[in-house]
Design a protein around this motif. Structure first.
Motif, PDB file in Angstrom:
ATOM      1  N   VAL A  11       0.831  -1.203   0.000  1.00 17.09           N
ATOM      2  CA  VAL A  11       0.000   0.000   0.000  1.00 17.09           C
ATOM      3  C   VAL A  11       0.871   1.260   0.000  1.00 17.09           C
ATOM      4  O   VAL A  11       2.077   1.200   0.255  1.00 17.09           O
ATOM      5  CB  VAL A  11      -0.929   0.042   1.240  1.00 17.09           C
ATOM      6  CG1 VAL A  11      -1.924  -1.103   1.209  1.00 17.09           C
ATOM      7  CG2 VAL A  11      -0.137   0.038   2.536  1.00 17.09           C
ATOM      8  N   ARG A  12       0.196   2.365  -0.271  1.00 20.43           N
ATOM      9  CA  ARG A  12       0.798   3.692  -0.118  1.00 20.43           C
ATOM     10  C   ARG A  12      -0.085   4.497   0.828  1.00 20.43           C
ATOM     11  O   ARG A  12      -1.299   4.323   0.850  1.00 20.43           O
ATOM     12  CB  ARG A  12       0.859   4.428  -1.455  1.00 20.43           C
ATOM     13  CG  ARG A  12       1.911   3.923  -2.405  1.00 20.43           C
ATOM     14  CD  ARG A  12       2.074   4.892  -3.594  1.00 20.43           C
ATOM     15  NE  ARG A  12       3.163   4.473  -4.439  1.00 20.43           N
ATOM     16  CZ  ARG A  12       3.029   3.793  -5.565  1.00 20.43           C
ATOM     17  NH1 ARG A  12       1.831   3.449  -5.983  1.00 20.43           N
ATOM     18  NH2 ARG A  12       4.071   3.446  -6.279  1.00 20.43           N
ATOM     19  N   HIS A  13       0.542   5.396   1.602  1.00 21.83           N
ATOM     20  CA  HIS A  13      -0.203   6.332   2.452  1.00 21.83           C
ATOM     21  C   HIS A  13      -0.387   7.593   1.617  1.00 21.83           C
ATOM     22  O   HIS A  13       0.589   8.220   1.221  1.00 21.83           O
ATOM     23  CB  HIS A  13       0.604   6.635   3.712  1.00 21.83           C
ATOM     24  CG  HIS A  13      -0.136   7.452   4.728  1.00 21.83           C
ATOM     25  ND1 HIS A  13      -0.644   8.695   4.446  1.00 21.83           N
ATOM     26  CD2 HIS A  13      -0.433   7.196   6.014  1.00 21.83           C
ATOM     27  CE1 HIS A  13      -1.225   9.184   5.532  1.00 21.83           C
ATOM     28  NE2 HIS A  13      -1.113   8.280   6.498  1.00 21.83           N
ATOM     29  N   PRO A  14      -1.629   7.979   1.312  1.00 23.55           N
ATOM     30  CA  PRO A  14      -1.862   9.113   0.406  1.00 23.55           C
ATOM     31  C   PRO A  14      -1.319  10.446   0.923  1.00 23.55           C
ATOM     32  O   PRO A  14      -0.964  11.311   0.122  1.00 23.55           O
ATOM     33  CB  PRO A  14      -3.388   9.164   0.268  1.00 23.55           C
ATOM     34  CG  PRO A  14      -3.904   8.469   1.484  1.00 23.55           C
ATOM     35  CD  PRO A  14      -2.878   7.421   1.830  1.00 23.55           C
ATOM     36  N   GLY A  15      -1.201  10.600   2.222  1.00 23.07           N
ATOM     37  CA  GLY A  15      -0.710  11.861   2.778  1.00 23.07           C
ATOM     38  C   GLY A  15       0.774  11.862   3.088  1.00 23.07           C
ATOM     39  O   GLY A  15       1.318  12.890   3.500  1.00 23.07           O
ATOM     40  N   GLN A  16       1.433  10.720   2.911  1.00 19.64           N
ATOM     41  CA  GLN A  16       2.856  10.598   3.236  1.00 19.64           C
ATOM     42  C   GLN A  16       3.610   9.858   2.125  1.00 19.64           C
ATOM     43  O   GLN A  16       4.153   8.777   2.340  1.00 19.64           O
ATOM     44  CB  GLN A  16       3.028   9.846   4.571  1.00 19.64           C
ATOM     45  CG  GLN A  16       2.350  10.474   5.744  1.00 19.64           C
ATOM     46  CD  GLN A  16       2.999  11.784   6.157  1.00 19.64           C
ATOM     47  OE1 GLN A  16       4.142  12.069   5.820  1.00 19.64           O
ATOM     48  NE2 GLN A  16       2.262  12.602   6.887  1.00 19.64           N
ATOM     49  N   PRO A  17       3.677  10.423   0.933  1.00 18.20           N
ATOM     50  CA  PRO A  17       4.339   9.707  -0.165  1.00 18.20           C
ATOM     51  C   PRO A  17       5.823   9.426   0.101  1.00 18.20           C
ATOM     52  O   PRO A  17       6.367   8.457  -0.429  1.00 18.20           O
ATOM     53  CB  PRO A  17       4.149  10.624  -1.370  1.00 18.20           C
ATOM     54  CG  PRO A  17       3.869  11.974  -0.789  1.00 18.20           C
ATOM     55  CD  PRO A  17       3.179  11.724   0.527  1.00 18.20           C
ATOM     56  N   ASP A  18       6.451  10.233   0.952  1.00 15.06           N
ATOM     57  CA  ASP A  18       7.866  10.024   1.263  1.00 15.06           C
ATOM     58  C   ASP A  18       8.114   8.776   2.115  1.00 15.06           C
ATOM     59  O   ASP A  18       9.255   8.343   2.256  1.00 15.06           O
ATOM     60  CB  ASP A  18       8.455  11.266   1.947  1.00 15.06           C
ATOM     61  CG  ASP A  18       7.708  11.656   3.201  1.00 15.06           C
ATOM     62  OD1 ASP A  18       6.461  11.655   3.178  1.00 15.06           O
ATOM     63  OD2 ASP A  18       8.367  11.970   4.208  1.00 15.06           O
ATOM     64  N   TRP A  19       7.058   8.183   2.679  1.00 15.57           N
ATOM     65  CA  TRP A  19       7.211   6.951   3.432  1.00 15.57           C
ATOM     66  C   TRP A  19       7.482   5.773   2.514  1.00 15.57           C
ATOM     67  O   TRP A  19       7.929   4.725   2.965  1.00 15.57           O
ATOM     68  CB  TRP A  19       5.953   6.658   4.243  1.00 15.57           C
ATOM     69  CG  TRP A  19       5.768   7.566   5.419  1.00 15.57           C
ATOM     70  CD1 TRP A  19       6.539   8.636   5.769  1.00 15.57           C
ATOM     71  CD2 TRP A  19       4.732   7.480   6.398  1.00 15.57           C
ATOM     72  NE1 TRP A  19       6.042   9.228   6.908  1.00 15.57           N
ATOM     73  CE2 TRP A  19       4.933   8.540   7.315  1.00 15.57           C
ATOM     74  CE3 TRP A  19       3.656   6.631   6.578  1.00 15.57           C
ATOM     75  CZ2 TRP A  19       4.100   8.745   8.403  1.00 15.57           C
ATOM     76  CZ3 TRP A  19       2.829   6.845   7.664  1.00 15.57           C
ATOM     77  CH2 TRP A  19       3.056   7.885   8.571  1.00 15.57           C
ATOM     78  N   GLY A  20       7.217   5.914   1.221  1.00  9.19           N
ATOM     79  CA  GLY A  20       7.427   4.831   0.269  1.00  9.19           C
ATOM     80  C   GLY A  20       6.320   3.790   0.356  1.00  9.19           C
ATOM     81  O   GLY A  20       5.245   4.034   0.897  1.00  9.19           O
TER      82      GLY A  20
END
Length: 61
Positions: A11-20
């Motif tokens: 998954v991706r976190h929509p508000g934290q794209p830098d988390w990868g």
């Protein structure tokens, strides 16, 4: 959308794209534990955040 998440899904976190990208570790009700490549293990409140599943082929993009 969080209701379809299962352990092992990416998954991706929509508000934290830098988390990868993150791999779902568990989902108990609205609590989703995800291990993100640049943030580590995070417990997400699924009532607040709708994680974005990454389907095969999308991870490279």
């Amino acid at each position: 959308m969080n209701s379809i998440l299962e352990p092992g899904m990416i998954v991706r976190h929509p508000g934290q794209p830098d988390w990868g990208l993150g791999q779902v570790q568990s989902r108990v009700g609205d609590r989703i534990t995800v291990n993100f490549e640049h943030q580590g293990k995070v417990v997400i409140d699924g009532r607040v955040i709708s994680l974005q599943p990454v389907w095969s082929g999308e991870a490279e993009a």
